[in-house]
Design an enzyme around this catalytic site. Structure first.
Site, PDB file in Angstrom:
ATOM      1  N   HIS A 194      67.238   5.323  49.617  1.00 55.26           N
ATOM      2  CA  HIS A 194      66.660   6.103  50.732  1.00 55.26           C
ATOM      3  C   HIS A 194      67.469   5.909  52.019  1.00 55.26           C
ATOM      4  CE1 HIS A 194      62.912   7.573  48.854  1.00 55.26           C
ATOM      5  NE2 HIS A 194      63.032   6.502  48.097  1.00 55.26           N
ATOM      6  N   ASP A 232      64.868   6.979  56.434  1.00 55.54           N
ATOM      7  CA  ASP A 232      64.960   7.516  55.075  1.00 55.54           C
ATOM      8  C   ASP A 232      66.200   8.395  54.999  1.00 55.54           C
ATOM      9  OD1 ASP A 232      64.244   8.649  52.416  1.00 55.54           O
ATOM     10  OD2 ASP A 232      62.353   7.632  52.814  1.00 55.54           O
ATOM     11  N   GLU A 265      62.732   3.099  44.576  1.00 55.13           N
ATOM     12  CA  GLU A 265      63.532   4.222  44.060  1.00 55.13           C
ATOM     13  C   GLU A 265      65.030   4.067  44.328  1.00 55.13           C
ATOM     14  OE1 GLU A 265      60.402   7.860  44.107  1.00 55.13           O
ATOM     15  OE2 GLU A 265      61.331   7.450  46.023  1.00 55.13           O
TER      16      GLU A 265
HETATM   17  C1  TNX Z   1      57.814   8.306  46.560  1.00 51.75           C
HETATM   18  S1  TNX Z   1      56.099   5.994  47.561  1.00 51.75           S
HETATM   19  C2  TNX Z   1      58.352   7.644  47.646  1.00 51.75           C
HETATM   20  C3  TNX Z   1      58.532   8.380  48.916  1.00 51.75           C
HETATM   21  C4  TNX Z   1      58.231   9.847  48.762  1.00 51.75           C
HETATM   22  C5  TNX Z   1      56.944  10.015  47.966  1.00 51.75           C
HETATM   23  C6  TNX Z   1      56.488  11.444  47.847  1.00 51.75           C
HETATM   24  C7  TNX Z   1      57.532   5.446  47.708  1.00 51.75           C
HETATM   25  C8  TNX Z   1      57.653   4.019  47.838  1.00 51.75           C
HETATM   26  N1  TNX Z   1      58.572   6.282  47.661  1.00 51.75           N
HETATM   27  O1  TNX Z   1      59.840   8.179  49.395  1.00 51.75           O
HETATM   28  O2  TNX Z   1      58.092  10.405  50.029  1.00 51.75           O
HETATM   29  O3  TNX Z   1      57.134   9.474  46.681  1.00 51.75           O
HETATM   30  O4  TNX Z   1      55.191  11.546  47.327  1.00 51.75           O
END
Ligand code: TNX
Length: 529
Positions: free
Chosen positions: A244, A194, A309
């Site tokens: 990420h 990440d 994301e």
């Molecule tokens: C979203 S869940 C993310 C994570 C974060 C999390 C925190 C997901 C696929 N991505 O990278 O750690 O929220 O709650």
């Protein structure tokens, strides 16, 4: 009313209340079917255990470990027919994870058609024996006469650990696996990369782990894969791309989007950056990573490639090289590049024999979100996670035929606080409170899916670790909510009962205390009204 009638009616009321509330026997997750007979079986302090099939030896050993460690029982392995606990092969048991457990006056048998079922039978017995352990001066083990027929509701019961955000040493992951397998979880999703760190050593690209410092070597991961397999747990590694990826882009700036090549990225601070999809080097490096991971994980293993994301508007949309690529591919929206990017990375993954998974991402994460960001290839298994979007993901996968794992933020995000004002104290951006009862009621309150939704693979609880600095905190956030999710994943809907679960919980928590697990005490569940 005469005295006899009065006694009789009290007896009837007692019997009715016992019928209304079946004994939980301290079992979480509760089995599919429990038949209780009158009477009890007495067990000797020296238990002998036999296996009729060499594959089952591991189940007998794991049972022995629990009985010795948690109950100070002496266990001897024997090859005689008259052992106290006998593991028997029964090819008629259809589910490989299923088992039949019988406690009779003559002894205890665990029947299964596969080592997976034998192992779960062993864990159920260990839990029962802990629940019915003798207390005080009484040293005699007495168990109720029971027949249990059990098999899982879903094929995948998973938890996610996030050593990318906060590294977890191998021994901590081992202990976590011991606990989860005992409650019949069979999958550990390891979020290995990440923004904050890259945690798997890659020989062809050593800089990936240089800045992150703490990471798993290939041999350590191989060891964890074996360790988990012995306990019936599959490890799914995740390499999260193309978002990420700050840690990766700090190690290898040439993989950044063109206009960010000379920017200062800081580990732990930089986020919302993306790999370049227009640079051949990106695909080369990812191919190398996947080739090396294929040497760690068994043939045909799953791999998760992220896809969540991605800040496309802030990265690919602003970059000249991506505009050129879009022209060449005759695309008019940079979001379409996600399909191009993943088609190439997925081809590498398949080439090394991996079964790919991705986070289900919808084109517009602000409501109403209607469609997937791109047409996921058919062989990709998806995980639904965003708040409010699980029903939509279930509906879309029903249409497209993708297999779907459920990790909805509402019930399964175990990084969120369990009660008002509770932990986490760090990075708490106003996280929604997710109490134990909410996790338990996953699909009891609202019908999440329809009969025949066979594409639903199961359930996963996530321990995103931005605010989880150690394994102690991971346990605190996970338990007891993971027990609720264990039951969601294992127990048939018709058998689920919040009341029964609540009543079984203290016995399970007692055993967790004994093995040093710092769970959160769910006081609110027992508060007097
Ligand atoms: C979203 S869940 C993310 C994570 C974060 C999390 C925190 C997901 C696929 N991505 O990278 O750690 O929220 O709650």
């Amino acid at each position: 009313m005469n005295k006899h009638l009065c006694l009789l009616s009290i007896a009837c009321i007692l019997a009715a209340s016992m019928l209304a509330r079946p004994n939980h026997h301290g079992l979480i997750p509760y089995p599919s079917k429990v038949v209780e007979h009158r009477g009890e079986a007495r067990l000797p302090r020296l238990c002998t255990v036999s296996v009729s099939h060499s594959d089952f030896a591991v189940a007998a050993e794991l049972l022995g470990e629990r009985l010795q460690n948690d109950l100070s029982l002496t266990v001897r392995y024997s090859n005689k027919d008259n052992a106290t606990i006998r593991f028997l092969l029964d090819r008629n048991i259809a589910s490989p994870e299923g088992y039949h457990l019988a406690i009779t006056h003559k002894g205890i048998t665990i029947k299964a058609s596969d080592v997976r079922g034998a192992r779960y039978g062993a864990f159920t017995l260990a839990r029962l024996m802990y629940h019915y352990r003798p207390v005080g001066m009484n040293r005699v083990f007495r168990l109720p006469l029971l027949q249990i027929e059990d098999s899982p509701r879903f094929e995948m019961r998973a938890l996610l650990l996030d050593p990318a955000r906060n590294f977890l040493p191998v021994a901590d992951v081992e202990g976590f696996i011991d606990r989860m397998s005992y409650y019949k979880f069979n999958t550990l999703h390891l979020h290995l990369t990440d923004d904050q760190g890259w945690r798997v050593q890659i020989a062809t690209h050593p800089k990936l782990t240089e800045a992150s410092k703490r990471f798993y070597t290939a041999d350590e991961l191989r060891h964890l894969v074996r360790y988990a397999a012995r306990r019936g747990v599959e490890i799914i590694p995740e390499v999260d791309v193309p978002g990420h990826t700050a840690a990766m882009l700090i190690a290898y700036p040439d993989l950044r989007c063109d206009f960010l090549k000379d920017s200062v990225f800081v580990l732990g601070k930089t986020d919302n950056v993306m790999l370049s999809a227009a640079n051949e080097r990106t695909y080369q490096v990812l191919d190398d990573v996947l080739r090396e991971l294929a040497n760690i994980f068994p043939k045909g293993a799953r791999i998760h490639l992220g896809g969540d994301e991605s800040a496309i508007e802030r990265n690919w949309a602003k970059s000249a090289e991506h505009r050129l690529l879009m022209q060449r591919l005759q695309m008019d929206n940079p979001r379409q590049l996600m399909a191009y990017f993943f088609n190439r990375v997925l081809a590498s993954a398949r080439n090394y024999g991996f079964r790919p998974m991705l986070w289900a991402e919808l084109d517009n994460v602000r409501m109403p979100a209607r469609e997937y960001l791109f047409n996921y290839p058919k062989d990709v298994e998806l995980i639904t996670w965003r708040w409010g979007l699980t029903p939509k993901c279930i509906e879309l996968t029903r249409q497209t035929g993708h297999r779907l794992l459920l990790a909805p933020g509402e019930q399964a995000y175990l990084d969120y606080p369990q009660w008002r004002g509770d932990l986490p104290e760090l990075n708490n951006w106003g996280m929604p409170v997710t109490p134990l009862q909410r996790s338990y009621c996953f699909d009891l309150d609202e019908k999440l899916y329809q009969a025949g939704d066979e594409h639903i693979m199961g359930v996963m609880g996530t321990l995103w670790a931005e605010a989880i600095p150690s394994i102690h905190r991971a346990y605190y956030m996970a338990y007891p909510r993971a027990l609720a999710l264990a039951e969601v994943g294992w127990t048939p809907l018709a058998q689920r009962s919040w009341e029964r679960f609540r009543e079984a919980l203290p016995s399970v928590l007692h055993q967790l205390t004994l093995s040093g697990v710092p769970y959160r005490v769910p006081f609110e569940v027992y508060e007097r009204k």
